[in-house]
Write an enzyme that holds these catalytic residues in place. Structure first.
Site, PDB file in Angstrom:
ATOM      1  N   HIS A 101       0.813  -1.217   0.000  1.00  0.00           N
ATOM      2  CA  HIS A 101       0.000   0.000   0.000  1.00  0.00           C
ATOM      3  C   HIS A 101       0.848   1.271   0.000  1.00  0.00           C
ATOM      4  CE1 HIS A 101       0.507  -0.095   4.505  1.00  0.00           C
ATOM      5  NE2 HIS A 101       0.519   1.206   4.330  1.00  0.00           N
ATOM      6  N   ASP A 131      -0.020  -7.534   1.358  1.00  0.00           N
ATOM      7  CA  ASP A 131       0.437  -6.152   1.564  1.00  0.00           C
ATOM      8  C   ASP A 131       1.953  -6.059   1.557  1.00  0.00           C
ATOM      9  OD1 ASP A 131       0.126  -3.428   1.821  1.00  0.00           O
ATOM     10  OD2 ASP A 131       0.016  -3.462   4.004  1.00  0.00           O
ATOM     11  N   SER A 207       4.950   2.088   8.098  1.00  0.00           N
ATOM     12  CA  SER A 207       4.553   0.972   7.240  1.00  0.00           C
ATOM     13  C   SER A 207       5.678   0.580   6.301  1.00  0.00           C
ATOM     14  CB  SER A 207       3.309   1.349   6.429  1.00  0.00           C
ATOM     15  OG  SER A 207       2.175   1.406   7.250  1.00  0.00           O
TER      16      SER A 207
END
Length: 446
Positions: A101, A131, A207
């Site tokens: 993402h 992901d 992230s």
């Protein structure tokens, strides 16, 4: 006076020596781990263009008028940037592991090293279901890389370290402990399974960054925050991430491991019918010819009870265990055959691509083709009578735009999506007919 100054001078020297002598005591395992791995942690900036169409005045009539009037117009184009973190896993070839993402919409991707150097990056491959994504950066010299650890033996309460780029503050270090393992986390679109849960602070921008153990080994990729609580972060276990990264580097997509088994969950009725009482496990319905399962000696009618000592009672247990394995890694299977227990060893391998062409007909009852000049979807050339799609009203000439989470632009996309979902009971489809797009849920055939 001179004597007093001399005493003060000696005292300062003594305190200085004591401070330097105490320095090794301050070099805790956390300090050493961060010092070792920090050069392999990178900041990632993915730039993309967002188009905003003009809107009405809050009135449904005007909103519809403006939408119809300006449909297809360029609208207002604005430059956006998403920020995240990553970790170099192969310094010789320049491979960086991060979250999908973080780079999902990136038209240009820039990686910033710890020393401030900015390097352009190419997307090698991304997998939205896990992901995870792999980037590649070019460098004249070998880059530092994080040492790989393992995640199958993590202990609740052990110390972990997160390094990332939260809110744009590069190379921020936080510490905590492992709060839980095998957590299932629901996002807006899907459920991510078997995550590591930690109380190390993980904020926007973290992230894609590394989760380390006290030895400075990579044990996870930070990926999610529980929006309604503080002190809860999640990471993808490195055992799974390593396998996915390998596929992305070698194939540009994830190739699920193949055993060649068609299995069915056991319920009380089926167990009674088969005379197996309270036995739990998965019933083997079919063993494909020339498959790893047939080579291992598995037969239809066997009941699969455990894999590598872990009980399997649902198809998801079986599938998730395969997802954690590296290709050509043997797995121990505990089976029941005609009331007797036996143990076999099977070595799954990547799904053979030559078998993929038969999946649309086998699982969906369709034939499809690419249409020259059409970048979106594949065209259905045949829909088997009385198939699930036929009963849903889908007909030849319709186009498949997506299957599961994967956009379909070619037959290879369709084959890859079916390989990924071939063990699922059902899958979501987006079908286009003319200018309209429909979404439906399709039960897959055996």
């Amino acid at each position: 006076m001179i004597k007093g100054k001399w005493i003060l001078f000696c005292l300062c020297i003594l305190l200085s020596l004591q401070a330097h002598a105490a320095l090794p005591d301050r070099e805790t395992p956390v300090v050493l781990a961060v010092r070792s791995v920090a050069p392999a942690v990178v900041n990632i900036s993915a730039a993309y263009t967002e188009t905003r169409h003009r809107r009405g005045f809050g009135d449904p009539f005007f909103d519809e008028f403006f939408r119809d009037f300006f449909e297809g117009s360029p609208g207002m184009r604005q430059q956006r940037t998403s920020l995240g973190s990553g970790v170099i896993i192969d310094g010789e070839r320049g491979y960086v592991l991060t979250n999908a993402h973080v780079v999902a919409r990136g038209e240009t991707i820039t990686v910033t090293l710890e020393n401030g150097s900015e390097l352009p990056a190419l997307l090698v491959g991304a997998d939205t279901e896990s992901d995870l994504a792999v980037l590649r950066i070019e460098s004249d010299t070998a880059l530092p890389q994080a040492p790989m650890g393992v995640s199958h033996d993590l202990m609740i309460g052990e110390t972990v370290i997160a390094i990332g780029n939260p809110f744009g503050f590069s190379h921020t270090v936080t510490t905590g402990v492992i709060s839980a393992t095998n957590r299932h986390v629901r996002s807006n679109r899907q459920v991510f399974k078997r995550f590591i849960q930690t109380d190390a602070s993980i904020n926007p921008g973290n992230s894609g960054g590394p989760l380390l153990n006290i030895r400075g080994e990579l044990i996870g990729i930070n990926t999610a925050i529980h929006a309604r609580a503080q002190g809860i972060g999640f990471a993808i276990p490195i055992d799974r991430a390593r396998r996915i990264a390998k596929d992305l580097i070698e194939h540009g997509m994830v190739i699920p491991l193949w055993a060649g088994l068609r299995i069915q969950e056991m319920d009380r009725g089926l167990a009674d019918y088969l005379g197996k009482g309270e036995v739990q496990g998965l019933l083997v319905r079919e063993v494909e010819k020339d498959s790893p399962a047939s080579g291992a000696g598995i037969r239809p009618g066997d009941v699969l009870a455990a894999m590598d000592g872990q009980p399997v009672t649902k198809i998801t247990d079986y599938r998730e265990h395969l997802e954690m394995l590296m290709p050509e890694t043997p797995v121990r299977l505990d089976l029941l055959r005609k009331g007797r227990s036996l143990t076999l060893s099977m070595t799954p391998r990547s799904f053979p691509m030559e078998r993929a062409a038969a999946l649309p007909e086998k699982l969906m009852g369709i034939q499809a083709a690419e249409q020259p000049g059409t970048p979106h979807g594949v065209v259905l050339t045949e829909v088997r009578k009385n198939s699930a799609l036929d009963r849903a009203g889908v007909r030849p000439g319709d186009r498949i735009r997506s299957l599961g989470e994967r956009e379909i632009t070619s037959l290879s996309d369709l084959h890859a999506a079916l390989i990924r979902h071939r063990m699922d009971r059902e899958v979501s489809l987006r079908i286009q007919r003319g200018n309209r797009i429909y979404t439906l849920t399709l039960p897959l055939e055996s």
